[in-house]
Motif scaffolding. Sequence first.
Motif, short mmCIF file in Angstrom:
data_model
loop_
_atom_site.label_atom_id
_atom_site.label_comp_id
_atom_site.label_asym_id
_atom_site.label_seq_id
_atom_site.Cartn_x
_atom_site.Cartn_y
_atom_site.Cartn_z
N ASP A 130 33.97 -32.33 -35.90
CA ASP A 130 33.34 -31.11 -36.40
C ASP A 130 34.09 -29.87 -35.92
OD1 ASP A 130 31.35 -32.56 -37.65
OD2 ASP A 130 29.91 -32.34 -36.01
N VAL A 131 34.42 -29.85 -34.64
CA VAL A 131 35.16 -28.72 -34.07
C VAL A 131 36.53 -28.60 -34.72
CG1 VAL A 131 36.27 -27.84 -31.98
CG2 VAL A 131 33.95 -28.75 -31.86
N LEU A 132 37.18 -29.73 -34.91
CA LEU A 132 38.52 -29.72 -35.50
C LEU A 132 38.50 -29.22 -36.94
CD1 LEU A 132 41.47 -30.27 -35.23
CD2 LEU A 132 41.05 -32.70 -35.63
N ALA A 133 37.48 -29.61 -37.68
CA ALA A 133 37.36 -29.16 -39.07
C ALA A 133 37.24 -27.64 -39.14
CB ALA A 133 36.16 -29.81 -39.74
N GLU A 134 36.49 -27.05 -38.20
CA GLU A 134 36.35 -25.59 -38.18
C GLU A 134 37.65 -24.94 -37.72
OE1 GLU A 134 33.87 -24.12 -39.42
OE2 GLU A 134 32.62 -25.91 -39.68
N LEU A 135 38.31 -25.56 -36.76
CA LEU A 135 39.59 -25.03 -36.28
C LEU A 135 40.61 -24.99 -37.41
CD1 LEU A 135 41.57 -24.22 -33.99
CD2 LEU A 135 41.96 -26.66 -33.61
N GLN A 136 40.62 -26.02 -38.25
CA GLN A 136 41.56 -26.09 -39.36
C GLN A 136 41.31 -24.99 -40.39
OE1 GLN A 136 40.79 -30.42 -40.05
NE2 GLN A 136 42.99 -30.48 -40.33
N CYS A 137 40.12 -24.44 -40.40
CA CYS A 137 39.81 -23.35 -41.31
C CYS A 137 40.15 -21.99 -40.71
CB CYS A 137 38.32 -23.38 -41.68
SG CYS A 137 37.85 -24.77 -42.72
N CYS A 189 39.00 -20.75 -37.79
CA CYS A 189 37.89 -20.11 -37.06
C CYS A 189 38.22 -19.95 -35.57
CB CYS A 189 36.61 -20.93 -37.21
SG CYS A 189 35.96 -21.01 -38.89
N SER A 190 37.74 -18.86 -34.98
CA SER A 190 37.90 -18.64 -33.54
C SER A 190 36.91 -19.50 -32.78
CB SER A 190 37.65 -17.17 -33.21
OG SER A 190 36.29 -16.83 -33.46
N ASN A 191 37.11 -19.61 -31.46
CA ASN A 191 36.18 -20.39 -30.63
C ASN A 191 34.76 -19.84 -30.76
OD1 ASN A 191 38.43 -21.76 -29.83
ND2 ASN A 191 38.18 -21.39 -27.65
N LYS A 192 34.63 -18.51 -30.79
CA LYS A 192 33.30 -17.90 -30.88
C LYS A 192 32.61 -18.26 -32.18
CE LYS A 192 30.98 -13.40 -30.60
NZ LYS A 192 31.18 -11.93 -30.41
N VAL A 193 33.37 -18.22 -33.27
CA VAL A 193 32.80 -18.56 -34.58
C VAL A 193 32.42 -20.04 -34.63
CG1 VAL A 193 33.30 -18.76 -37.05
CG2 VAL A 193 33.99 -16.72 -35.80
N ILE A 194 33.30 -20.89 -34.08
CA ILE A 194 33.00 -22.33 -34.05
C ILE A 194 31.72 -22.59 -33.27
CG2 ILE A 194 33.79 -24.58 -33.21
CD1 ILE A 194 36.66 -23.64 -33.71
N ALA A 195 31.59 -21.93 -32.12
CA ALA A 195 30.40 -22.12 -31.29
C ALA A 195 29.14 -21.73 -32.06
CB ALA A 195 30.52 -21.28 -30.02
N LYS A 237 28.71 -21.57 -35.42
CA LYS A 237 28.46 -22.42 -36.58
C LYS A 237 27.94 -23.79 -36.18
CE LYS A 237 31.22 -22.28 -40.15
NZ LYS A 237 32.39 -22.32 -41.04
N LEU A 238 28.40 -24.29 -35.01
CA LEU A 238 27.99 -25.63 -34.58
C LEU A 238 26.88 -25.60 -33.53
CD1 LEU A 238 31.49 -27.37 -34.33
CD2 LEU A 238 29.89 -27.33 -36.26
N ASN A 239 26.41 -24.40 -33.23
CA ASN A 239 25.34 -24.24 -32.25
C ASN A 239 25.73 -24.83 -30.88
OD1 ASN A 239 22.80 -23.35 -31.39
ND2 ASN A 239 21.80 -25.30 -31.88
N LEU A 240 26.94 -24.49 -30.45
CA LEU A 240 27.46 -24.95 -29.17
C LEU A 240 27.77 -23.75 -28.27
CD1 LEU A 240 30.06 -27.59 -30.45
CD2 LEU A 240 27.78 -28.07 -29.54
N GLY A 299 30.32 -21.60 -25.78
CA GLY A 299 31.76 -21.39 -25.77
C GLY A 299 32.47 -22.38 -24.86
N HIS A 300 31.84 -22.70 -23.74
CA HIS A 300 32.42 -23.66 -22.79
C HIS A 300 32.55 -25.04 -23.42
CE1 HIS A 300 33.23 -25.79 -19.04
NE2 HIS A 300 32.26 -26.62 -19.35
N THR A 301 31.52 -25.46 -24.18
CA THR A 301 31.56 -26.77 -24.82
C THR A 301 32.65 -26.84 -25.88
OG1 THR A 301 29.19 -27.08 -24.44
CG2 THR A 301 30.21 -28.47 -26.11
N VAL A 302 32.81 -25.76 -26.62
CA VAL A 302 33.88 -25.72 -27.63
C VAL A 302 35.24 -25.86 -26.96
CG1 VAL A 302 35.06 -24.28 -29.33
CG2 VAL A 302 32.56 -24.37 -29.30
N LYS A 303 35.46 -25.14 -25.87
CA LYS A 303 36.72 -25.23 -25.14
C LYS A 303 36.96 -26.65 -24.64
CE LYS A 303 36.98 -20.42 -23.56
NZ LYS A 303 37.00 -19.53 -22.37
N MET A 304 35.90 -27.30 -24.16
CA MET A 304 36.02 -28.68 -23.68
C MET A 304 36.44 -29.62 -24.80
SD MET A 304 33.05 -31.13 -22.07
CE MET A 304 32.25 -31.22 -23.68
N HIS A 305 35.81 -29.47 -25.97
CA HIS A 305 36.17 -30.31 -27.11
C HIS A 305 37.62 -30.06 -27.54
CE1 HIS A 305 32.35 -32.17 -27.68
NE2 HIS A 305 31.72 -31.08 -28.08
#
Length: 235
Positions: free
Chosen positions: A174-181, A183-189, A191-194, A196-202
């Motif tokens: 899920d994170v990778l799909a958003e990254l490919q579009c 999206c910044s870490n903040k936007v990914i967090a 959209k996925l209800n995560l 910022g720390h969890t996004v960085k970990m993924h």
Amino acid sequence: MRRSAPTIVVIQHSTLARTTVVKLLEHEFAGWNFIDMISTESLDRALGAEVRLIALDLAGRGVESTSLRDDLAAIAARFPEAPVTLLLGTDDVSIVRQALEMGIRGFFSTSLPIDIALAGLRLVLAGGTFCPQLLGAVANGSNEHIPVRNEAEKSLDDRTQYLAIADFTPREADVLAELQCGCSNKVIAGKLNLSGHTVKMHLQHIMRKLQAQNRTEVVARLVQRAASGPDASPS
């Protein structure tokens, strides 16, 4: 059209080709805006939008043509931060080399399989440069025509096939799909209800699995795998 949504502009004289590209992108990038036009004379329609990328049809013109340079100048004057990609009817390496020197960031010819083209588009959105015509040509120092591999066995059925290669968890995918579009870490967090720390970990886990050093290289690795087929191993 939501002006705050990320936007891709498609400039293509052929109505059929233009609408086909837009329909494909609308399916792949849900929630994005797409503005299509016949020529750069209509560029002002996109003013005020969050333009992330502009796809411009080469339309059989030479790279040195006054018409192309005028189009690029018009784009740069209005959207200086937006990467420009070319829609080509050829895989001519000499054209790609010249266009790269002019700052073009992506090259999408009619010979490309759809999955490869979409992966390349995500690479450009992530900050990279996509030029499959030069795969192998740079290393060999050759200016000869390099055909893009498009045999049925080389193309992928869908994105999930090469996401599965690196054994991603569903959340990492899920994170990778958003990254490919793009999206910044903040936007990914968000959209996925995560967090910022969890996004960085993924992202750290994804980079380790792909042997990548940064976000752009992550997408580049996926483009390499898509071009090489599902059995490709990390380089």
